[in-house]
Motif scaffolding. Structure first.
Motif, mmCIF file in Angstrom:
data_model
loop_
_atom_site.group_PDB
_atom_site.id
_atom_site.type_symbol
_atom_site.label_atom_id
_atom_site.label_comp_id
_atom_site.label_asym_id
_atom_site.label_seq_id
_atom_site.Cartn_x
_atom_site.Cartn_y
_atom_site.Cartn_z
ATOM 1 N N ASP A 1 33.720 28.559 46.462
ATOM 2 C CA ASP A 1 34.630 29.227 47.400
ATOM 3 C C ASP A 1 36.074 29.165 46.914
ATOM 4 N N ARG B 1 41.524 33.634 47.517
ATOM 5 C CA ARG B 1 42.854 32.996 47.627
ATOM 6 C C ARG B 1 43.480 32.819 46.256
ATOM 7 N N ARG C 1 32.244 41.944 54.510
ATOM 8 C CA ARG C 1 33.560 42.119 53.858
ATOM 9 C C ARG C 1 33.849 43.607 53.653
HETATM 10 C C1 IPE Z 1 33.916 32.865 47.278
HETATM 11 O O1 IPE Z 1 35.279 33.119 47.290
HETATM 12 C C2 IPE Z 1 33.135 33.961 46.626
HETATM 13 C C3 IPE Z 1 32.374 34.797 47.562
HETATM 14 C C4 IPE Z 1 32.224 34.596 48.828
HETATM 15 C C5 IPE Z 1 31.712 35.952 46.991
HETATM 16 P P1 IPE Z 1 35.956 33.880 48.495
HETATM 17 O O2 IPE Z 1 35.966 35.333 48.169
HETATM 18 O O3 IPE Z 1 35.325 33.517 49.783
HETATM 19 O O4 IPE Z 1 37.425 33.305 48.425
HETATM 20 P P2 IPE Z 1 38.373 32.964 49.652
HETATM 21 O O5 IPE Z 1 37.647 31.967 50.503
HETATM 22 O O6 IPE Z 1 38.626 34.243 50.380
HETATM 23 O O7 IPE Z 1 39.581 32.404 49.004
#
Ligand code: IPE
Ligand code: IPE
Ligand code: MG
Length: 239
Positions: free
Chosen positions: A17, A21, A68
């Motif tokens: 994760d 960010r 998303r």
């Molecule tokens: C994790 O990083 C990767 C996936 C969920 C595909 P994120 O995309 O969730 O990164 P943050 O949490 O928004 O920083």
């Protein structure tokens, strides 16, 4: 008497994760963070193999990540196809066996072909098992295992469920790592992590380097795994 060397977790599971960010802090699109996340995974696979980890299971795309924005979802799908085309020859040379864990219905035929191809190419490898959880959710896994048993007319016992689960080809994880600072499971390995040691890192996934992995392994080595027993029982059994 010589003390035994500190044990390496056989199965490490990681919620990768913090990619978004990482990118946002650099004024980059989120997909750039996911690209950097692939680099971090390559480094982590190598480091795990060198340390004697036998199984690495990573969370790449959750059942909930469909929520998303469409550009991010399609960016992640394309990234997977591109990353496999680039990385599989190297993984194969390094003795890594790939498994994709998750629901295939709902994935495009192009993605499914890429996943199946990667599994077939690496099927003979034995150095490290790399499970990539893609379109995966812990609840999906428990439900699909129960549905499979019901269809076969098998009783829903723990042992039968264990065998019907998507990760039945490997033992349960010993060490469960989540990067990115959040302290939650987000529907990862709900059944299999019953006795995993948990480690939360504030590092964003693209920054999770060998030193960070070693920190997680050192934390694991400092834990006493009791599996319901008392500390005295565990100590006498290993003395
Ligand atoms: C994790 O990083 C990767 C996936 C969920 C595909 P994120 O995309 O969730 O990164 P943050 O949490 O928004 O920083
Ligand atoms: C978990 O991360 C899924 C992956 C790393 C693939 P998320 O970023 O999706 O988790 P939440 O939504 O913050 O719980
Ligand atoms: Mg996240």
């Amino acid at each position: 008497m010589a003390s035994s060397p500190p044990r390496i977790p056989h199965h490490v599971a990681i919620v990768m994760d913090g990619n978004g960010r990482w990118a946002t802090r650099r004024f980059l699109p989120r997909v750039a963070g996911h690209k950097q996340g692939v680099e971090s995974l390559r480094r982590c696979v190598k480091a795990c193999a060198n340390r004697g980890v036998g199984v690495l299971t990573v969370f790449a795309f959750s059942s909930e990540n469909w929520n998303r924005p469409v550009e991010e979802v399609s960016g992640l799908m394309e990234l997977m196809v591109g990353a496999l085309a680039r990385e599989v020859p190297r993984l194969n040379r390094d003795g890594v066996r790939l498994h994709f864990v998750g629901e295939r219905a709902g994935l495009s035929p192009k993605i499914v072909a890429a996943l199946v191809g990667a599994e077939e190419t690496t099927a003979h490898n034995t150095r490290l098992v790399l499970n990539i959880c893609f379109n995966y959710g812990g609840r999906w896994d428990i439900a699909q295992a129960a549905a499979k048993l019901a269809e076969q007319g098998e009783p829903l016992t723990e042992a039968n469920l264990d065998r019907a689960m998507a990760l039945a080809h490997v033992p349960d994880p010993d060490l469960f790592i989540r990067t990115g600072g959040e302290q939650r499971l987000s529907n990862f390995l709900l059944w299999q992590s019953a006795y995993a040691e948990l480690f939360f890192s504030d590092k964003l996934w693209p920054e999770f380097d060998e030193a960070a992995l070693d920190e997680a392994i050192a934390a694991f080595q400092s834990r006493e795994r009791r599996f319901g027993q008392t500390s005295a029982q565990v100590t006498s059994a290993t003395a």
